[in-house]
Enzyme design. Structure first.
Site, PDB file in Angstrom:
ATOM      1  N   GLU A  91      35.644  29.672 -30.377  1.00 41.56           N
ATOM      2  CA  GLU A  91      34.731  28.430 -30.449  1.00 41.56           C
ATOM      3  C   GLU A  91      34.760  27.569 -29.396  1.00 41.56           C
ATOM      4  OE1 GLU A  91      34.507  28.569 -35.450  1.00 41.56           O
ATOM      5  OE2 GLU A  91      35.358  26.772 -34.217  1.00 41.56           O
TER       6      GLU A  91
ATOM      7  N   TYR B  18      28.485  30.512 -35.685  1.00 42.11           N
ATOM      8  CA  TYR B  18      29.057  31.011 -36.914  1.00 42.11           C
ATOM      9  C   TYR B  18      29.063  32.335 -36.932  1.00 42.11           C
ATOM     10  CZ  TYR B  18      28.743  26.407 -39.251  1.00 42.11           C
ATOM     11  OH  TYR B  18      29.013  24.970 -39.496  1.00 42.11           O
TER      12      TYR B  18
ATOM     13  N   ASN C  94      29.081  18.037 -45.123  1.00 41.43           N
ATOM     14  CA  ASN C  94      30.682  17.952 -45.538  1.00 41.43           C
ATOM     15  C   ASN C  94      31.005  17.324 -44.134  1.00 41.43           C
ATOM     16  OD1 ASN C  94      30.298  20.455 -44.097  1.00 41.43           O
ATOM     17  ND2 ASN C  94      31.456  21.524 -45.371  1.00 41.43           N
TER      18      ASN C  94
ATOM     19  N   LYS D 289      29.306  16.728 -37.755  1.00 40.82           N
ATOM     20  CA  LYS D 289      27.865  17.290 -37.944  1.00 40.82           C
ATOM     21  C   LYS D 289      26.959  15.928 -38.250  1.00 40.82           C
ATOM     22  CE  LYS D 289      29.698  21.281 -40.490  1.00 40.82           C
ATOM     23  NZ  LYS D 289      29.795  21.698 -41.891  1.00 40.82           N
TER      24      LYS D 289
ATOM     25  N   HIS E 221      32.671  20.027 -38.785  1.00 37.21           N
ATOM     26  CA  HIS E 221      33.314  21.539 -38.780  1.00 37.21           C
ATOM     27  C   HIS E 221      34.823  21.451 -37.915  1.00 37.21           C
ATOM     28  CE1 HIS E 221      33.681  25.567 -37.697  1.00 37.21           C
ATOM     29  NE2 HIS E 221      33.907  25.082 -36.318  1.00 37.21           N
TER      30      HIS E 221
HETATM   31  O1  CDP Z   1      33.199  24.499 -42.639  1.00 32.72           O
HETATM   32  P1  CDP Z   1      34.267  25.498 -43.482  1.00 32.72           P
HETATM   33  O2  CDP Z   1      35.216  26.135 -42.408  1.00 32.72           O
HETATM   34  O3  CDP Z   1      35.146  24.856 -44.221  1.00 32.72           O
HETATM   35  O4  CDP Z   1      33.376  26.543 -44.320  1.00 32.72           O
HETATM   36  P2  CDP Z   1      32.726  27.790 -43.693  1.00 32.72           P
HETATM   37  O5  CDP Z   1      32.992  28.723 -44.991  1.00 32.72           O
HETATM   38  O6  CDP Z   1      33.105  28.191 -42.603  1.00 32.72           O
HETATM   39  O7  CDP Z   1      31.130  27.443 -43.945  1.00 32.72           O
HETATM   40  C1  CDP Z   1      30.498  26.816 -42.879  1.00 32.72           C
HETATM   41  C2  CDP Z   1      29.746  25.827 -43.261  1.00 32.72           C
HETATM   42  O8  CDP Z   1      28.800  26.068 -44.309  1.00 32.72           O
HETATM   43  C3  CDP Z   1      30.455  24.537 -44.515  1.00 32.72           C
HETATM   44  O9  CDP Z   1      31.151  23.838 -43.635  1.00 32.72           O
HETATM   45  C4  CDP Z   1      28.927  24.126 -45.047  1.00 32.72           C
HETATM   46  O10 CDP Z   1      28.552  23.254 -44.403  1.00 32.72           O
HETATM   47  C5  CDP Z   1      28.140  25.343 -45.193  1.00 32.72           C
HETATM   48  N1  CDP Z   1      27.942  26.046 -46.292  1.00 32.72           N
HETATM   49  C6  CDP Z   1      27.042  25.875 -47.184  1.00 32.72           C
HETATM   50  O11 CDP Z   1      26.213  24.913 -46.977  1.00 32.72           O
HETATM   51  N2  CDP Z   1      26.946  26.253 -48.514  1.00 32.72           N
HETATM   52  C7  CDP Z   1      27.914  27.149 -48.865  1.00 32.72           C
HETATM   53  N3  CDP Z   1      27.777  27.748 -49.986  1.00 32.72           N
HETATM   54  C8  CDP Z   1      29.065  27.285 -48.138  1.00 32.72           C
HETATM   55  C9  CDP Z   1      29.271  26.906 -46.720  1.00 32.72           C
HETATM   56 MG    MG Z   2      34.576  27.919 -41.168  1.00 26.99          MG
END
Ligand code: CDP
Ligand code: MG
Length: 201
Positions: A170, A53, A156, A13, A159
């Protein structure tokens, strides 16, 4: 499951690029024995980020629930109350801004159980609670709370696809067939083969 050609999508990212962590991140997947079969750098448009997403129709509910639970665990109240979809609506808007804010590097990694191995190396979503030894746990310190106070995404660094099905969808969105290469690495012999020359088993 013995699919040695399982593929998964990883995206460094904008914060990963800005933190000069490209090499560190690539190294972690590479040294585990995975094979890089596609890579490119570009600035994604916000519509593309939304498409990415929303490929999984269940994503909004799961990210909303996960976020509300994380708040509850810490004894905090989320601004969306107890509505996961409302929480997810805010999250997706912030993600569109975050991921389109600068260059990203998209990669496809291949190998046995690549989806799970990459998730393990990447670590949990919230860096505050991601395990030590993972990319998100080692290289950053962000939290849901800090991100929400400033109305932005959790930074973080990467992705990573969440399941083999998510990975398939994806990869199709991010790469064309001809951008993905089929080749053999010398190390695959020692990772996967038996009866190597000179090694008695
Ligand atoms: O990336 P990952 O699959 O671990 O998490 P996700 O549940 O698919 O969420 C996608 C992305 O959304 C995360 O990697 C975060 O960057 C963002 N996110 C956020 O900004 N705030 C949250 N409360 C949850 C997710
Ligand atoms: Mg995810």
């Amino acid at each position: 499951m013995t699919d040695k050609k399982e593929r998964t999508l990883v995206v460094i990212k904008p914060d990963g690029i800005q933190r000069s962590l490209i090499g560190e991140i690539v190294k972690r997947y590479e040294r585990a024995g995975l094979k890089l079969v596609g890579i490119k750098m570009f600035v994604p448009e916000s519509g593309f980020v939304e498409k990415h997403y929303l490929l999984d129709p269940g994503w909004k509910e799961s990210v909303g629930k996960k976020t509300l639970e994380a708040y509850k665990d810490k004894g905090l109240e989320h601004p969306a109350g107890d509505d996961p979809i409302k929480a997810a609506d805010t999250i997706i808007e912030a993600l569109k801004k975050y991921l389109s804010s600068g260059p990203v590097i998209a990669m496809v990694w291949e190998g046995i159980n690549s989806v799970g191995v990459v998730r393990k190396i990447t670590g949990g979503t919230e860096p505050l609670t991601s395990d030590v030894g993972t990319i998100r746990g080692d290289y950053t310190i962000d939290s849901y709370k800090l991100a929400d106070v400033d109305g932005r995404s959790v930074r973080n660094l990467v992705h990573a696809s969440g399941s083999p099905e998510e990975a398939k969808n994806e990869i199709k969105l991010w790469f064309s067939e001809k951008e993905l290469l089929d080749y053999r690495l010398v190390q695959e012999a020692i990772l996967y083969d038996v009866n190597l020359d000179g090694i008695l088993e």
